[in-house]
Every structure is written in C-alpha cells, then in structure tokens.
Design a protein around this motif. Structure first.
Motif, short mmCIF file in Angstrom:
data_model
loop_
_atom_site.label_atom_id
_atom_site.label_comp_id
_atom_site.label_asym_id
_atom_site.label_seq_id
_atom_site.Cartn_x
_atom_site.Cartn_y
_atom_site.Cartn_z
N ASN A 26 0.84 -1.19 0.00
CA ASN A 26 0.00 0.00 0.00
C ASN A 26 0.88 1.25 0.00
O ASN A 26 1.79 1.38 0.82
CB ASN A 26 -0.91 -0.01 1.23
CG ASN A 26 -1.78 1.22 1.33
OD1 ASN A 26 -1.36 2.24 1.84
ND2 ASN A 26 -3.00 1.11 0.83
N PRO A 285 -7.96 -2.21 -13.11
CA PRO A 285 -8.41 -1.60 -11.86
C PRO A 285 -7.21 -1.16 -11.02
O PRO A 285 -6.15 -1.80 -11.04
CB PRO A 285 -9.18 -2.73 -11.17
CG PRO A 285 -9.55 -3.67 -12.27
CD PRO A 285 -8.43 -3.60 -13.26
N SER A 287 -6.18 1.32 -7.24
CA SER A 287 -6.63 2.14 -6.12
C SER A 287 -5.44 2.89 -5.53
O SER A 287 -4.31 2.39 -5.53
CB SER A 287 -7.29 1.27 -5.04
OG SER A 287 -6.38 0.33 -4.52
N GLN A 289 -4.54 6.39 -2.54
CA GLN A 289 -5.00 7.45 -1.65
C GLN A 289 -4.28 8.74 -2.02
O GLN A 289 -3.05 8.82 -1.99
CB GLN A 289 -4.68 7.10 -0.19
CG GLN A 289 -5.44 5.89 0.33
CD GLN A 289 -4.95 5.46 1.70
OE1 GLN A 289 -3.80 5.06 1.86
NE2 GLN A 289 -5.81 5.56 2.69
N ASP A 294 -9.81 8.09 -0.91
CA ASP A 294 -9.53 6.75 -1.40
C ASP A 294 -10.11 6.63 -2.80
O ASP A 294 -11.34 6.60 -2.97
CB ASP A 294 -10.14 5.69 -0.49
CG ASP A 294 -9.44 5.61 0.85
OD1 ASP A 294 -8.20 5.73 0.87
OD2 ASP A 294 -10.12 5.43 1.88
N LEU A 295 -9.25 6.58 -3.79
CA LEU A 295 -9.70 6.54 -5.19
C LEU A 295 -9.60 5.12 -5.71
O LEU A 295 -8.53 4.50 -5.67
CB LEU A 295 -8.84 7.47 -6.04
CG LEU A 295 -8.84 8.95 -5.62
CD1 LEU A 295 -7.82 9.73 -6.43
CD2 LEU A 295 -10.22 9.55 -5.79
N ARG A 296 -10.72 4.60 -6.21
CA ARG A 296 -10.76 3.26 -6.80
C ARG A 296 -11.12 3.40 -8.27
O ARG A 296 -12.22 3.85 -8.61
CB ARG A 296 -11.76 2.38 -6.06
CG ARG A 296 -11.30 2.02 -4.65
CD ARG A 296 -12.34 1.21 -3.90
NE ARG A 296 -11.82 0.73 -2.63
CZ ARG A 296 -11.72 1.46 -1.53
NH1 ARG A 296 -12.11 2.73 -1.55
NH2 ARG A 296 -11.23 0.94 -0.42
N GLU A 298 -11.70 1.87 -12.04
CA GLU A 298 -12.08 0.67 -12.77
C GLU A 298 -11.46 0.68 -14.16
O GLU A 298 -11.08 1.74 -14.69
CB GLU A 298 -13.61 0.58 -12.88
CG GLU A 298 -14.33 0.54 -11.55
CD GLU A 298 -13.95 -0.66 -10.71
OE1 GLU A 298 -13.63 -1.71 -11.30
OE2 GLU A 298 -13.97 -0.55 -9.47
#
Length: 330
Positions: A26, A285, A287, A289, A294-296, A298
């Motif tokens: 992370n 996909p 993700s 921060q 918190d950006l996810r 697709e």
C-alpha cells in the motif's frame, strides 16, 4: 574535457521503499514506513555527525522516499570509500557489540580504575557501557533498558529473559538481580544517564555482549538506517532537483524544513494538480490514496480529478482521454 577536474560533491542519502525489507505494498503505508527510516537517519546526521540544520537539506523525492543533501564543506571532497564507511556506520553493519562493554575497577560507588577500593588490594570490577550518552552506545542503552523493563513486567518469572537464559553463565541469581534493577528507583535511569551496568554479576560483560549479538537483527532493524548505498557512494550521481515533478508520480519533489518532517503528508502536501475533471482510459483496476481520498479506478473510460489522472498516467495504468476498443464504465 580532459582538462576538467572533479571539485567535490554533496553527500547524498536516498531512502526508498525499494531498499526496505518487507515494505508494505500500500502506497500510503509504504511512505509512512520510509518516513520512520528518514527520521532515524536524521538522528544520525544531527546527533552522531553533528551537522547543523543549515547543512542538512531534506527533500521528498516525489516518489517513494526522501533525499538528504549534506552541504557542509567538510564532506564535499570525500571519496567513494569514505562515503561507504558512512553508510556502514548508519546501518550498523559489522557493529562489534563487545567493544561497548568494559570492566572497570571500583572507586567509591563506581569504578574509575583505581588500584585500591576501600583499603582492599583486590579491587572489585564491574561492567560499564562505553559511550552511553551518544551514538550507538546511547542506542544500546535504550535497547537494554527497554528489554530489561519489558521482560521484568511479564507475569511469570520463568518466562522472563529467555534470550539471556540461553547463556550458560546466566542463572536464577542473574535474573533476580535484573528484575531488581528494573524495579529499583534509579536502576534503568542509571544505565541511560551513567552507563551503569554494575549488577554485581560475574561475567556480565560477556553476557551483555552475547545478548546484543543474539539480538542484533532486531536491534539494527529498530535503530539502524536503511539507505541506498550506491547513491551515497557515487560522487558523480545526478539527483532529482527540488521543485521538479517526479516522472513516476507527477508529484512535487519538495524541499522540507527539518521541523516539517513529522507532519509532512506527501499524498496531500506534494500533490500540485487540481480537481478539474479529466477523462482517462484505465488499463486495469487500480486504487490509491491522494488528497485525503480513497480513489478506486475501474478498467475503461472514466473521469477523475486532474491530480489523480496525472498520477495514474505516470504510473502507467491509464492513458489520457479516450482510447478505442475500451468499454465504458457501467
């Protein structure tokens, strides 16, 4: 070109998640771990080496770590071998713990090497910690006191000091005296402030050195600084210029005051692009921060804030705008 001579180079330290064992995947956690390593190195630079704040320039790399630039004239002409020795020192490589423990003759309450003690010719000798008030000696004092305190707080005596019990000269008497030191009013304080290890235990110098050697991996993980040795040793290395943008993240290579380090949040403070919506095509996909969000992302076409678009494009997981044969998000 042949007439040009090398004049000198700043002493550079590069701290990057790539060089940390078991670094989290992370991004936010990774940066937090690197910050801890950076603060450890800062302690070496200002405490052990005595560089002033004016001689230490701290820079967020814009990616996964930090750079230190040491500008003191004293280091500019150091060669590669001398710079490698500095790396060895801050990492604790080949640290010989036995040299930090010394037996001295008693004089009054504490030894100074006198030939007599209260009229006795056979002077009692006790163990002291060399350099307890600075450098690696100070770190050893902290480690020992933390260990003695934490072990003495265990519920059952049989579970206390398992590392020391493996030494053939450590028995219940030694364990009892260590517990007494931990529970006394000044025992642990005297280790930190006076280097006192006079536990009246035979062979304690040998026992203490044995314990530190057995605990070396944990000790160095806690106190040693992990830096990129080739960067520090290279006297012709080009380093990122503060104020530029990192090509792998789009974030600012940001110069920091030393006092700003602990509060600095790179995922907010080094993000320079705005909130304007930008259309991208993501290849998978993803993700991250950024700026407290918190950006996810697709796979496919979508709109994201400009700062996120720049980051994703720099990371190679998205392209700017619309790309044919990509599905629109449902």
């Amino acid at each position: 070109m042949n007439e040009k001579n090398w004049l000198g180079a700043e002493l550079i330290f590069d701290l990057d998640a790539d060089h940390l064992p078991n670094a989290p995947r992370n991004y936010a956690d990774m940066l937090e771990l690197v910050k801890k390593e950076t603060l450890k190195l800062l302690d070496f630079l200002t405490d052990d080496f005595g560089f002033s704040e004016q001689e230490v320039q701290l820079v967020f790399s814009g990616g996964r770590g930090y750079h230190f630039h040491i500008t003191s004239p004293k280091v500019l002409t150091l060669g590669s071998s001398e710079r490698r020795e500095i790396v060895n020192y801050v990492s604790g490589r080949d640290l010989e713990f036995k040299y930090f423990f010394r037996e001295v003759a008693m004089d009054g309450d504490f030894g100074t090497g006198s030939k007599t003690f209260k009229g006795m010719k056979n002077v009692p000798r006790k163990c002291t910690l060399v350099g307890y008030d600075s450098g690696w000696g100070k770190r050893i004092a902290l480690y020992l006191t933390d260990y003695i305190k934490s072990e003495s707080e265990k519920k059952y005596k049989k579970d206390m000091f398992p590392e020391l019990r493996r030494h053939d000269k450590v028995g219940n008497t030694t364990i009892k005296k260590l517990i007494n030191i931990a529970n006394s009013e000044t025992g642990l304080k005297d280790i930190l402030e006076k280097g006192r290890l006079d536990f009246d235990v035979r062979n304690f110098k040998e026992i203490a050195a044995y314990f530190m050697q057995e605990s070396a991996e944990d000790f160095l993980h806690r106190f040693g600084a992990s830096v990129d040795e080739p960067v520090t040793a290279d006297i012709k290395r080009l380093i990122r210029v503060p104020g530029s943008l990192h090509g792998g993240s789009g974030m600012l290579v940001k110069k920091l005051a030393l006092s700003e380090m602990e509060e600095f949040d790179p995922l907010n403070d080094a993000v320079v692009f705005g909130e304007r919506p930008v259309k991208i095509t993501a290849s998978k996909p993803f993700s991250v921060q950024l700026k407290g969000k918190d950006l996810r992302i697709e796979e496919g076409i979508q709109e994201v804030p400009e700062y996120a678009a720049v980051y994703l494009i720099c990371r190679g997981v998205a392209e700017y705008g619309y790309r044919r044969n990509q599905p629109d998000p449902v």
